[in-house]
Design an enzyme around this catalytic site. Structure first.
Site, PDB file in Angstrom:
ATOM      1  N   SER A  90      17.022  -0.578 -24.937  1.00  0.00           N
ATOM      2  CA  SER A  90      16.915  -2.009 -24.795  1.00  0.00           C
ATOM      3  C   SER A  90      16.949  -2.341 -23.299  1.00  0.00           C
ATOM      4  O   SER A  90      16.635  -3.588 -23.112  1.00  0.00           O
ATOM      5  CB  SER A  90      17.417  -2.962 -25.720  1.00  0.00           C
ATOM      6  OG  SER A  90      18.877  -2.878 -25.238  1.00  0.00           O
ATOM      7  N   THR A 211      18.328  -6.440 -25.354  1.00  0.00           N
ATOM      8  CA  THR A 211      18.628  -7.191 -24.268  1.00  0.00           C
ATOM      9  C   THR A 211      20.057  -6.921 -24.010  1.00  0.00           C
ATOM     10  O   THR A 211      20.815  -7.061 -25.022  1.00  0.00           O
ATOM     11  CB  THR A 211      18.488  -8.549 -24.092  1.00  0.00           C
ATOM     12  OG1 THR A 211      16.826  -8.669 -24.245  1.00  0.00           O
ATOM     13  CG2 THR A 211      18.596  -9.216 -22.721  1.00  0.00           C
ATOM     14  N   THR A 229      16.954  -6.274 -19.330  1.00  0.00           N
ATOM     15  CA  THR A 229      16.364  -5.826 -20.281  1.00  0.00           C
ATOM     16  C   THR A 229      15.145  -5.183 -19.997  1.00  0.00           C
ATOM     17  O   THR A 229      14.671  -5.181 -18.919  1.00  0.00           O
ATOM     18  CB  THR A 229      15.824  -7.345 -21.321  1.00  0.00           C
ATOM     19  OG1 THR A 229      15.267  -6.802 -22.557  1.00  0.00           O
ATOM     20  CG2 THR A 229      14.876  -7.873 -20.558  1.00  0.00           C
ATOM     21  N   ARG A 239       3.851  -8.619 -19.387  1.00  0.00           N
ATOM     22  CA  ARG A 239       4.463  -9.840 -19.978  1.00  0.00           C
ATOM     23  C   ARG A 239       6.022  -9.983 -19.495  1.00  0.00           C
ATOM     24  O   ARG A 239       6.594  -8.948 -19.088  1.00  0.00           O
ATOM     25  CB  ARG A 239       4.638  -9.533 -21.499  1.00  0.00           C
ATOM     26  CG  ARG A 239       5.595 -10.213 -22.331  1.00  0.00           C
ATOM     27  CD  ARG A 239       6.745  -9.927 -22.528  1.00  0.00           C
ATOM     28  NE  ARG A 239       7.609 -10.927 -23.708  1.00  0.00           N
ATOM     29  CZ  ARG A 239       8.761 -10.505 -23.993  1.00  0.00           C
ATOM     30  NH1 ARG A 239       9.450  -9.883 -23.234  1.00  0.00           N
ATOM     31  NH2 ARG A 239       9.334 -11.519 -24.781  1.00  0.00           N
ATOM     32  N   VAL A 240       6.349 -11.089 -19.354  1.00  0.00           N
ATOM     33  CA  VAL A 240       7.688 -11.497 -18.781  1.00  0.00           C
ATOM     34  C   VAL A 240       8.479 -12.162 -19.855  1.00  0.00           C
ATOM     35  O   VAL A 240       7.829 -13.267 -20.383  1.00  0.00           O
ATOM     36  CB  VAL A 240       7.658 -12.190 -17.614  1.00  0.00           C
ATOM     37  CG1 VAL A 240       9.131 -12.814 -17.221  1.00  0.00           C
ATOM     38  CG2 VAL A 240       7.032 -11.386 -16.327  1.00  0.00           C
ATOM     39  N   GLY A 241       9.501 -11.906 -20.300  1.00  0.00           N
ATOM     40  CA  GLY A 241      10.383 -12.526 -21.138  1.00  0.00           C
ATOM     41  C   GLY A 241      11.444 -13.785 -20.736  1.00  0.00           C
ATOM     42  O   GLY A 241      11.107 -13.986 -19.509  1.00  0.00           O
ATOM     43  N   ASP A 242      12.160 -14.115 -21.353  1.00  0.00           N
ATOM     44  CA  ASP A 242      13.141 -14.989 -21.200  1.00  0.00           C
ATOM     45  C   ASP A 242      14.390 -14.589 -20.045  1.00  0.00           C
ATOM     46  O   ASP A 242      14.948 -15.543 -19.354  1.00  0.00           O
ATOM     47  CB  ASP A 242      13.962 -15.545 -22.420  1.00  0.00           C
ATOM     48  CG  ASP A 242      14.598 -14.481 -23.176  1.00  0.00           C
ATOM     49  OD1 ASP A 242      14.170 -13.586 -23.216  1.00  0.00           O
ATOM     50  OD2 ASP A 242      15.670 -15.235 -23.681  1.00  0.00           O
ATOM     51  N   THR A 262      19.821 -13.147 -26.097  1.00  0.00           N
ATOM     52  CA  THR A 262      18.944 -11.936 -26.622  1.00  0.00           C
ATOM     53  C   THR A 262      18.032 -12.329 -27.881  1.00  0.00           C
ATOM     54  O   THR A 262      18.492 -13.503 -28.142  1.00  0.00           O
ATOM     55  CB  THR A 262      19.912 -10.859 -26.687  1.00  0.00           C
ATOM     56  OG1 THR A 262      20.524 -11.234 -28.235  1.00  0.00           O
ATOM     57  CG2 THR A 262      20.808 -10.502 -25.696  1.00  0.00           C
ATOM     58  N   GLY A 263      17.096 -11.816 -27.940  1.00  0.00           N
ATOM     59  CA  GLY A 263      16.157 -11.815 -29.153  1.00  0.00           C
ATOM     60  C   GLY A 263      15.000 -12.354 -28.674  1.00  0.00           C
ATOM     61  O   GLY A 263      14.582 -12.263 -27.436  1.00  0.00           O
ATOM     62  N   GLY A 265      12.296 -13.779 -26.730  1.00  0.00           N
ATOM     63  CA  GLY A 265      12.079 -14.419 -25.607  1.00  0.00           C
ATOM     64  C   GLY A 265      11.263 -15.627 -25.475  1.00  0.00           C
ATOM     65  O   GLY A 265      11.475 -16.642 -24.806  1.00  0.00           O
TER      66      GLY A 265
HETATM   67  N1  GLY Z   1      14.942 -11.763 -24.665  1.00  0.00           N
HETATM   68  C1  GLY Z   1      14.210 -10.697 -24.274  1.00  0.00           C
HETATM   69  C2  GLY Z   1      12.743 -10.827 -24.032  1.00  0.00           C
HETATM   70  O1  GLY Z   1      12.319 -11.323 -25.011  1.00  0.00           O
HETATM   71  O2  GLY Z   1      12.110 -10.042 -23.321  1.00  0.00           O
END
Ligand code: GLY
Length: 359
Positions: A90, A211, A229, A239-242, A262-263, A265
């Site tokens: 991850s 993450t 992450t 794609r960009v997460g949180d 985590t989780g 995003g």
């Molecule tokens: N929390 C990690 C993501 O969604 O990329």
């Protein structure tokens, strides 16, 4: 939703009471801000909190804090242990790739004493995005650098490019690709010589959001955090997460505390949850109350396509919070999760608070 909330509040309280009985959470959490400030004036022990894959991270970060390291350097040295671990799929080396089989990493960090932050997103070929995020903070006037620019920035600072896809993560990605459809040209193992198509079911290889977040408060009450992450597995490239977004995947206010996530995003990005959790702590809520309030808001904001038949979210999201006085909590939408903490005495895994019992 209101009836559920009452039940959930009770669940949170039950976990807290058990944790206090086991000596895991300060009495201040239940006694409120007045008791917390008494504890603050009585002196502090450093605390490091992390996601469940961060047991080695909290141990290393505490070792760094005890050697006098700045809390940001401490948490980054902590998560580097996980970024360098090829068996954690991850984060960093060995992270699960995008839909094209390329590992793209996101990270952010925030330093309480200066209120400065840095981040990188969609960074390829560099195993330690947390360190690059710290350099964005320290060596530029920017907060976030992405993609090709982030790679060039990292290389300018001496980072070596490498293929981050391990054999294990490549095999997982290949299984995902082969199981997407019965009608494409990708055969599953055994299918070439007359065996059946097998699962051929996208649900058989679920998307993952693994993450690591790690936050610390040192003996002086200075706070820092980092989130790093490989993001959503098999994501659309770019794609960009949180995780690299300050206020979503991480937030630190040196007067209040820190929070990270985590989780899923996307749910977090739509709610700026880490900022909200720190803000709830600023209003006098304990870390666990702050996490619960924000989880409930996320449930309220969940669109119908992401709800189960009973209305509950069909995804998970987890928060980690620590206050300036060293109170800490972690909470998720669904039960069964753990988090890592070093409370100054030992590194250990504890149960997370939760809104819903796993169905
Ligand atoms: N929390 C990690 C993501 O969604 O990329």
């Amino acid at each position: 939703m209101a009836a559920e909330s009452n039940v959930n509040r009770r669940t949170f309280i039950q976990v807290s009471t058990a944790a206090v009985a086991g000596g895991l959470v300060s009495q201040d959490v239940l006694a409120g801000p007045a008791a917390a400030s008494e504890r603050a004036s009585a002196g502090r022990r450093p605390v490091v909190i992390s996601s469940a894959n961060g047991l080695a991270a909290v141990a290393e970060a505490m070792r760094q804090l005890n050697s006098g390291a700045d809390p940001l350097d401490a948490v980054i040295e902590g998560v580097v242990k996980v970024e360098d671990d090829p068996n954690d799929t991850s984060v960093g080396l060995g992270g699960l790739p995008n839909e094209d089989g390329v590992v793209e990493l996101d990270a952010s960090c925030m330093h309480g004493p200066t209120h400065k932050a840095g981040g990188v997103a969609a960074l390829r070929n560099i195993r330690n995005p947390s360190k690059v995020a710290r350099l964005v903070m320290q060596r530029t006037d920017h907060v976030l650098i992405v993609g090709e620019g982030a790679l060039r920035f990292a290389k300018a600072h001496g980072f070596m490019e490498e293929n981050l896809l391990t054999d294990a993560s490549r095999e997982i990605w290949l299984r995902w690709k082969e199981s997407l459809s019965k009608d494409d040209d990708w055969l599953e193992p055994g299918e070439w010589n007359g065996g059946g198509k097998g699962a051929a079911n996208p649900a058989a290889i679920p998307f993952t959001y693994g993450t690591i977040n790690c936050c610390a408060v040192d003996a002086k009450g200075d706070i820092a955090g980092v989130t790093t992450t490989s993001g959503l597995s098999y994501k659309i490239p770019g794609r960009v997460g949180d995780s690299p977004i300050i206020g979503a995947g991480l937030y630190v206010d040196n007067k209040v505390g820190a929070a990270g996530s985590t989780g899923r995003g996307e749910a977090n990005l739509q709610n700026c949850s880490s900022f909200q959790i720190v803000d709830e702590m600023r209003r006098g809520n304990s870390p666990e109350e702050a996490c619960r309030i924000v989880l409930e808001r996320i449930v309220e904001h969940t669109e119908s396509r992401l709800r189960k038949k009973n209305g509950r979210p069909d995804y998970d999201l987890k928060f980690y919070a620590v206050s300036k006085t060293g109170e800490y909590a972690a909470a998720s939408l669904w039960s069964g999760a753990k988090f890592a903490v070093h409370d100054g005495a030992q590194a250990k895994l504890e149960d997370m608070h939760y809104l819903y019992k796993a169905e």
